[in-house]
Motif scaffolding. Structure first.
Motif, PDB file in Angstrom:
ATOM      1  N   ASN A  69       0.605  -1.776   0.274  1.00  0.00           N
ATOM      2  CA  ASN A  69      -0.298  -0.003   0.404  1.00  0.00           C
ATOM      3  C   ASN A  69       0.731   1.008  -0.446  1.00  0.00           C
ATOM      4  O   ASN A  69       1.494   1.182   1.148  1.00  0.00           O
ATOM      5  N   ILE A  70       0.781   1.976  -1.645  1.00  0.00           N
ATOM      6  CA  ILE A  70       1.384   3.325  -1.027  1.00  0.00           C
ATOM      7  C   ILE A  70       0.868   4.648  -1.118  1.00  0.00           C
ATOM      8  O   ILE A  70       1.483   4.850  -0.912  1.00  0.00           O
ATOM      9  N   GLY A  71      -0.472   4.408  -0.687  1.00  0.00           N
ATOM     10  CA  GLY A  71      -1.067   5.254  -0.574  1.00  0.00           C
ATOM     11  C   GLY A  71      -0.691   6.006   0.644  1.00  0.00           C
ATOM     12  O   GLY A  71      -0.067   5.544   1.786  1.00  0.00           O
ATOM     13  N   MET A  72      -1.988   7.303   1.328  1.00  0.00           N
ATOM     14  CA  MET A  72      -1.576   7.469   2.413  1.00  0.00           C
ATOM     15  C   MET A  72      -2.950   7.163   3.767  1.00  0.00           C
ATOM     16  O   MET A  72      -3.211   7.348   4.095  1.00  0.00           O
ATOM     17  N   GLY A  73      -4.177   6.048   2.683  1.00  0.00           N
ATOM     18  CA  GLY A  73      -5.471   5.572   3.275  1.00  0.00           C
ATOM     19  C   GLY A  73      -4.671   4.320   4.163  1.00  0.00           C
ATOM     20  O   GLY A  73      -4.246   3.571   3.511  1.00  0.00           O
ATOM     21  N   THR A  74      -5.742   3.382   5.277  1.00  0.00           N
ATOM     22  CA  THR A  74      -5.830   1.678   5.496  1.00  0.00           C
ATOM     23  C   THR A  74      -6.802   0.712   3.810  1.00  0.00           C
ATOM     24  O   THR A  74      -7.868   1.933   3.209  1.00  0.00           O
ATOM     25  N   ALA A  75      -5.880   0.557   3.261  1.00  0.00           N
ATOM     26  CA  ALA A  75      -6.908  -0.509   2.344  1.00  0.00           C
ATOM     27  C   ALA A  75      -7.351  -1.640   3.350  1.00  0.00           C
ATOM     28  O   ALA A  75      -6.788  -1.956   4.165  1.00  0.00           O
ATOM     29  N   ARG A  76      -9.247  -2.349   3.138  1.00  0.00           N
ATOM     30  CA  ARG A  76      -9.746  -2.699   3.692  1.00  0.00           C
ATOM     31  C   ARG A  76     -10.693  -3.646   2.757  1.00  0.00           C
ATOM     32  O   ARG A  76     -10.751  -3.532   1.359  1.00  0.00           O
TER      33      ARG A  76
END
Length: 198
Positions: free
Chosen positions: A56-63
Motif C-alpha cells: 500500500n503506497i497510498g496514504m489511507g488504509t485499504a480494507r
C-alpha cells in the motif's frame, strides 16, 4: 453601479467559497486514499528466489482487498518449470495499512515465467474511509511480470552468506573455526575430568 457590484459580490462570493472548500476536500481526500500495487521482485537475501509483494503506497488504509485474477506463487524452476505444483492467492486480504506490505515466496524465474508468460494485468479492488467517514470503493491496476528478471544477478546478500556460513552450509573459515573450538572444548573437558579424578 453600487447595486451591480453588490449583486456580483453575492454571486461570486459563494462560488469562490465553494471552490475553496472543494479544493480543500479534494486535498484531504487524496491524503486518505490508499494505492495498492502488486508486483514481483527479486528476494533481497537469496539469489534465485522471487517474492510477490502487495504494498500500500497510498496514504489511507485499504480494507477487504481482492484481486481480479489469482496471483501465482510457489512456482519453482530456475530455467524451466519443475514438476512441483504451484499455488495462487485468490482470497481477500482484510487490511493493509499505509506504507505496509505483504511478501510471499513466489518461486523462481522459470516456474513463474511459465505461469505469467508476458505478464498478467491485475486489478486490485478495496474499500477505504473518506474524510467524511463514508466507505468508498477503490481500484488500482498492476502488471505481474518477471521478464525484466531474466538476467538478474545470482549473488546472495552478505547477511545470507554469513548465515549459511555459521550454519555450515558453505565451506568457509567458520567451519574450520567451529571444528577447532569443538576440539579445544573436548580437550578442556578431558583435562577437567583428569584433574577431578586426581
Amino acid at each position: 453601479m453600487a447595486e451591480s457590484l453588490q449583486i456580483a459580490f453575492y454571486i461570486v462570493s459563494p462560488i469562490g467559497t465553494f471552490l475553496a472548500v472543494a479544493t480543500a476536500y479534494y486535498a484531504i481526500y487524496r491524503q486518505t486514499r490508499p494505492c495498492v500495487v502488486v508486483y514481483y521482485e527479486p528476494n533481497p537475501d537469496t539469489a534465485s528466489l522471487i517474492d510477490l509483494v502487495i504494498r500500500n503506497i497510498g496514504m489511507g488504509t485499504a480494507r477487504d482487498i481482492s484481486f481480479s485474477a489469482p496471483l501465482p506463487i510457489l512456482c519453482w524452476g530456475i530455467e524451466k518449470p519443475d514438476s512441483s505444483e504451484s499455488k495462487q492467492i485468490d482470497h481477500k486480504i482484510p487490511f493493509l495499512a499505509p506504507g505496509k506490505e505483504l511478501r510471499f515466496n513466489a518461486g523462481q524465474y522459470g516456474g513463474l515465467k511459465d505461469r505469467v508468460q508476458d505478464g498478467i494485468g491485475v486489478s486490485t479492488q478495496y474499500t477505504f474511509i473518506t474524510p467524511l467517514r463514508s466507505s468508498k470503493k477503490g481500484t488500482d491496476t498492476s502488471m505481474l511480470d518477471v521478464n525484466y528478471m531474466q538476467h538478474a544477478g545470482t549473488k546472495n546478500s552478505a547477511a545470507q552468506d554469513l548465515s549459511d556460513a555459521l550454519k555450515g552450509k558453505n565451506h568457509t573459515v567458520f567451519i574450520n573455526m567451529n571444528k577447532s573450538l569443538a576440539s579445544i572444548s573436548k580437550s578442556l573437558s578431558e583435562l577437567a575430568e583428569k584433574r577431578g579424578d586426581a
